[in-house]
Structure formats: structure tokens, C-alpha cells
Design a protein around this motif. Structure first.
Motif, short mmCIF file in Angstrom:
data_model
loop_
_atom_site.label_atom_id
_atom_site.label_comp_id
_atom_site.label_asym_id
_atom_site.label_seq_id
_atom_site.Cartn_x
_atom_site.Cartn_y
_atom_site.Cartn_z
N TYR A 52 2.22 1.64 -3.46
CA TYR A 52 1.12 2.04 -4.35
C TYR A 52 0.82 3.53 -4.23
O TYR A 52 0.61 4.22 -5.23
CB TYR A 52 -0.13 1.21 -4.01
CG TYR A 52 -1.43 1.75 -4.56
CD1 TYR A 52 -1.81 1.49 -5.87
CD2 TYR A 52 -2.28 2.52 -3.76
CE1 TYR A 52 -3.01 1.99 -6.38
CE2 TYR A 52 -3.47 3.02 -4.26
CZ TYR A 52 -3.83 2.74 -5.57
OH TYR A 52 -5.01 3.25 -6.07
N MET A 53 0.79 4.05 -3.01
CA MET A 53 0.48 5.47 -2.81
C MET A 53 1.53 6.38 -3.44
O MET A 53 1.21 7.45 -3.96
CB MET A 53 0.33 5.78 -1.32
CG MET A 53 -0.94 5.25 -0.69
SD MET A 53 -2.46 5.72 -1.57
CE MET A 53 -2.40 7.51 -1.43
N TYR A 55 0.84 -1.21 0.00
CA TYR A 55 0.00 0.00 0.00
C TYR A 55 0.88 1.27 0.00
O TYR A 55 0.58 2.23 -0.70
CB TYR A 55 -0.92 -0.01 1.22
CG TYR A 55 -1.78 1.23 1.36
CD1 TYR A 55 -2.90 1.42 0.56
CD2 TYR A 55 -1.45 2.21 2.30
CE1 TYR A 55 -3.67 2.56 0.68
CE2 TYR A 55 -2.23 3.35 2.42
CZ TYR A 55 -3.34 3.52 1.61
OH TYR A 55 -4.10 4.66 1.73
N GLU A 56 1.96 1.24 0.78
CA GLU A 56 2.86 2.39 0.81
C GLU A 56 3.46 2.64 -0.56
O GLU A 56 3.58 3.79 -1.02
CB GLU A 56 3.99 2.16 1.83
CG GLU A 56 3.52 2.17 3.28
CD GLU A 56 4.69 2.08 4.25
OE1 GLU A 56 5.69 2.79 4.03
OE2 GLU A 56 4.61 1.28 5.20
N TYR A 76 -7.63 1.51 -7.80
CA TYR A 76 -7.28 2.71 -8.58
C TYR A 76 -8.38 3.03 -9.58
O TYR A 76 -8.79 4.19 -9.74
CB TYR A 76 -5.95 2.49 -9.30
CG TYR A 76 -5.52 3.67 -10.15
CD1 TYR A 76 -5.16 4.88 -9.56
CD2 TYR A 76 -5.49 3.58 -11.54
CE1 TYR A 76 -4.79 5.97 -10.34
CE2 TYR A 76 -5.11 4.65 -12.32
CZ TYR A 76 -4.75 5.85 -11.71
OH TYR A 76 -4.39 6.93 -12.48
N ASP A 123 0.42 9.05 -6.48
CA ASP A 123 0.70 10.48 -6.50
C ASP A 123 1.30 10.91 -7.84
O ASP A 123 0.99 11.99 -8.36
CB ASP A 123 1.67 10.85 -5.37
CG ASP A 123 1.01 10.76 -4.00
OD1 ASP A 123 -0.23 10.79 -3.94
OD2 ASP A 123 1.75 10.65 -2.99
#
Length: 476
Positions: free
Chosen positions: A65-66, A62-63, A150, A70
Motif C-alpha cells: 500500500y505504501m 501495508y508495505e 487513504y 507514494d
């Protein structure tokens, strides 16, 4: 030691992934600044390739992916400005499909697809259908789940729902609902499949990781609840049946519990009341390990609050026979879950009684019916020794005393003393004390000999002869 080493390795892999994304993001940004579409696509595909990793836990993924998310926002803004890159959105939609690896290709396709819908150069439903189908290309549980998350994120403000700028020319609210339901179904399948992503000995760890990602799936239900045009009829005929079909068929206890709770929380109270039979019908079909009692308790609490806040809907509760349906559903759940502890069953009856006292306070026959169901569950068993079950029985017997001022009338309910009979001597005395205190607090007048006899029968545990022994005959 092995666990510590694994965590250290994962931190290292995450750091390497973030560094690679930052490296390629730098060159992508430089390409964007110089309006170089070819280079922008090259470096965006490279940074998205970092999401192909299988080394990270879902939380760490998840980290990563974020970080990529961005950068995709910057890319989307660039795609919107055709005069900068000189490529029509239709050609751009075709162009990104030539990206080398499928995962970067689909992220880029979703990003351009968002711009394509906004351009209105093609019906929104066609692009959405294309995207939701193309995402089937990723079947790895974690990677697929985040890709579809997404897609849900970039499309939520571009659905052709009622009154939307994307409605019309064949695009309808039904297209919006179909898209969200299809994406929800595929996301739930991927989420459920995550339980097989590691050895059985790590099941507890995998379950914890899965639970951390549940909101990715649940957001689809939030979106469904907010789509303009999803009225009661569409919810009853399309949305709820399709969501429940997925919930029941996935046969996964974590997913079933979370999604049932999510349904209860996100859709309107009126919809729950009018579709009560359908929603309750799914409960006995859930896996035995699912905490159905909490699901039902939360549903009854919501309906009780609805009745409190909108007294004008009380006739609707009678019309749909809410009490009968809830009572029947609870009976079926207790019957279906043969291993349910006594405390679980009694707690369900406490929730039903709480609902009844708030929604149907004039129906003492309902109260007696609930007490009777409790007696049936306890019959054939020895005096309760489980402290938690005993506490629930005391809560069940105390609730009517707190609600009604005419305490003795409550005590004349045929099943009240029958429930008390299942309490051990010590708890029976406590319950008798509660009864006396309630009578004194409400200044209740015990007006007939029959009522006195009933009262004395219930509090006999407190009555002693002069020699100190308890007797059942002392008041006769």
C-alpha cells in the motif's frame, strides 16, 4: 516447515506486487512527464490493481500500500494542474469513475476528490459524503480498511471545520464531524471483521495482525479531537455518544480495549471530567475479556494529573461527583465481570484510592469507603494466598500511610483493620512493620489510649510474650 514455506510464499508475492507497481509507476511517470492524461490513468489503474491481492498478511499488505500511496501523491499533483492535462476537475471526477476495477477506481476517485475539494468548485461536504459512501463498494476487510485509511489521509486538511477555508456556504463543522465519524464507523467494522479472515486455529496470529493495524482506525479519533469547533457541548452530545455506540456494539474485545484507551488519550481532560458518567457507563457493557481495569486506571491517572496541573478545577471534581461516579462504575464492572480475579478487583480499588488521595486528600471518609468495598470483595474468602493479590492489598493499605503524616488517624478508619485481617500471618507482619516505620518516620504522637489500642491491635503480629508465642492480649 509449513509456516516457513508460507512466509517464503508471502515474501515472493510481495516482491512480485512491488515489482508490478514499480513497472506501472515507470510508465505512469512517463505519461505524467508528457502530460498524457489517458496514459497516466491507464497505468495508475494498473499499479493500483496490485492492491486487489488477498494473498498478503495485513503487515505485508501495508508495505504494498505504501508503494502505491507514494505514486498517488505524484498523480494528485498532476491532477491539480489543469493546464497540463486539459480536463476540468469536474470532468476528471466523472472520468475516473470509468476505471475497470472498483478498487483502483475508488483510489483514483479519492485522489481526484481531494483536488476537487481544494478547487472549491463544489461544497466540501458533498464531495466528502460522496467519497465516504462510494467506499462502501469495498467490503473485503483488509482492502477496505486501507482504502478508507487513504480517504482519511487525503481529506484531513480539507475538512470544513471552524475557521477552515472550506467552511461556509452550507459547509459547517458538523459536516466535518459527520464525515470523520462515518469513516471511523465503517473502518472499525472492517477491522473487526478481519478476525474472520482465517481459520479459528490461527486466531492468535490474526489477533496479532489486527493489533498491528489498530492505529489506522484510531487516527480517526485523533482527527476528531483536532477538529476546530468540536467544543464540549458537541463532544458531549454528538461525538462521544456515537463513538461509544460503535465501541459497545462491535462486541470485539481487541477493538473495545484499544478504542476506549484511545478515547481517554486523545480527548481533553476537561471533556472527560464533564462526560464522566457517559464514558463510565460504557465500561460494564464491554466484553468480559476486555481489560477494563487498565482502561479505568488510565482514566483515573489522567484525571489525577489534570487535578495536579490545574488546581483551580478541583471544585469541578466535586461538582460532577467524580469520586461517586468512579466508585459506582468500578462496582458495576466488578459485578458484571463475574470471572474477574480478586487481584483485578483489588487493583481497581488501588487505582481509585490513588485518585482519591491526589484529588480529595481531605476526604478520609472516601478512603474508608474504598477499604470497605475491598473488604466486601474479600469477605467469605480464605486468607489471601495469591501473591499478586496480596501485593495489591499491601499497596492499598500502604498508600494512606505514605500520604498522611497523622498515621494513627488513618489507622482508626473502621475498615483498615478489616482489610488487614485478610492477609496471611507473614504478610500481616510485613504490613505491621510498614505501619511502625511510617509512625517513626513521621514522628507521630500516639496521644490517646484508644489510639494506642488500635495501633497495638494492628501490629499484634509483631508482639510476642517472653516464651516467644504471639498473643492478642499482651498489651491489655
Amino acid at each position: 516447515m509449513l509456516a516457513t514455506e508460507g512466509m517464503e510464499d508471502e515474501e515472493k508475492w510481495l516482491a512480485e506486487g512491488i515489482a508490478a507497481i514499480q513497472h506501472n509507476a515507470f510508465y505512469m511517470s512517463r505519461a505524467l512527464d508528457s502530460d498524457n492524461l489517458r496514459e497516466a490513468l491507464k497505468y495508475s489503474a494498473l499499479l493500483l490493481s496490485e492492491l486487489r491481492t488477498s494473498k498478503l498478511s495485513p503487515h505485508k499488505y501495508y508495505e504494498l500500500y505504501m508503494r502505491a500511496f507514494d505514486e498517488l501523491r505524484k498523480l494528485e499533483m498532476f491532477f491539480r494542474e489543469e493546464d497540463r492535462h486539459g480536463c476540468s476537475v469536474i470532468d476528471l471526477y466523472e472520468l475516473v469513475q470509468h476505471a475497470g476495477n472498483i478498487l483502483p477506481r475508488l483510489y483514483l476517485l479519492c485522489t481526484v476528490g481531494s483536488v476537487y475539494i481544494k478547487s472549491k468548485e463544489a461544497p466540501a461536504k458533498d464531495i466528502l459524503k460522496d467519497l465516504v459512501e462510494m467506499c462502501r463498494g469495498i467490503q473485503h476487510p483488509t482492502r477496505g480498511l486501507f482504502l478508507r485509511s487513504y480517504l482519511a489521509q487525503i481529506s484531513r486538511d480539507k475538512l470544513p471545520d471552524l475557521g477552515s477555508e472550506y467552511e461556509g456556504e452550507g459547509d459547517t463543522v458538523m459536516d466535518a464531524v459527520d464525515f470523520v465519524l462515518q469513516n471511523f464507523t465503517e473502518m472499525n467494522k472492517l477491522w473487526v471483521r478481519m478476525q474472520h479472515n482465517g481459520p479459528v486455529r490461527l486466531k492468535e496470529k490474526l489477533d496479532k495482525e489486527r493489533s498491528e493495524l489498530r492505529d489506522l482506525v484510531g487516527k480517526n479519533l485523533h482527527v476528531l479531537s483536532q477538529i476546530e469547533g468540536v467544543d464540549l457541548e458537541m463532544y458531549k452530545d454528538v461525538v462521544l455518544p456515537r463513538v461509544l455506540e460503535q465501541v459497545v456494539n462491535c462486541k470485539d474485545e481487541i477493538a473495545q480495549y484499544y478504542l476506549m484507551d484511545c478515547i481517554i488519550q486523545v480527548f481533553p481532560d476537561e471533556y472527560h471530567l464533564q462526560t464522566l458518567e457517559t464514558l463510565l457507563g460504557a465500561c460494564p457493557q464491554l466484553q468480559p475479556a476486555v481489560d477494563v481495569k487498565t482502561v479505568l486506571s488510565r482514566l483515573m491517572e489522567r484525571l489525577s494529573n489534570y487535578a495536579d496541573s490545574s488546581p483551580e478545577v478541583l471544585p469541578d471534581f466535586l461538582q460532577v461527583e467524580a469520586f461517586a461516579k468512579l466508585s459506582s462504575a468500578i462496582g458495576k464492572v466488578i459485578e458484571a465481570q463475574v470471572d474477574m480475579p480478586v487481584v483485578g478487583a483489588i487493583s481497581l480499588y488501588v487505582s481509585l484510592l490513588t485518585f482519591t488521595l491526589r484529588v480529595h486528600p481531605d476526604r478520609l471518609d472516601y478512603v474508608d469507603q474504598i477499604l470497605g468495598a475491598c473488604v466486601k470483595k474479600l469477605s467469605g474468602k480464605a486468607k489471601l494466598e495469591d501473591s499478586k493479590a496480596t501485593k495489591q492489598v499491601v499497596a492499598l493499605l500502604s498508600a494512606p500511610l505514605e500520604k498522611y503524616t497523622d498515621i494513627v488517624t488513618v489507622l482508626t478508619l473502621s475498615n483498615y483493620p478489616r482489610v488487614m485481617d485478610h492477609l496471611d500471618a507473614g504478610t500481616n507482619k510485613i504490613m505491621a512493620t510498614i505501619i511502625i516505620e511510617s509512625i517513626m518516620k513521621n514522628d507521630t504522637c500516639v496521644s490517646t489510649a484508644d489510639k494506642v489500642e488500635v495501633l497495638f491491635e494492628l501490629i499484634k503480629g509483631l508482639i510476642k510474650e517472653l516464651d516467644g508465642t504471639t498473643t492478642d492480649e499482651v498489651y491489655r
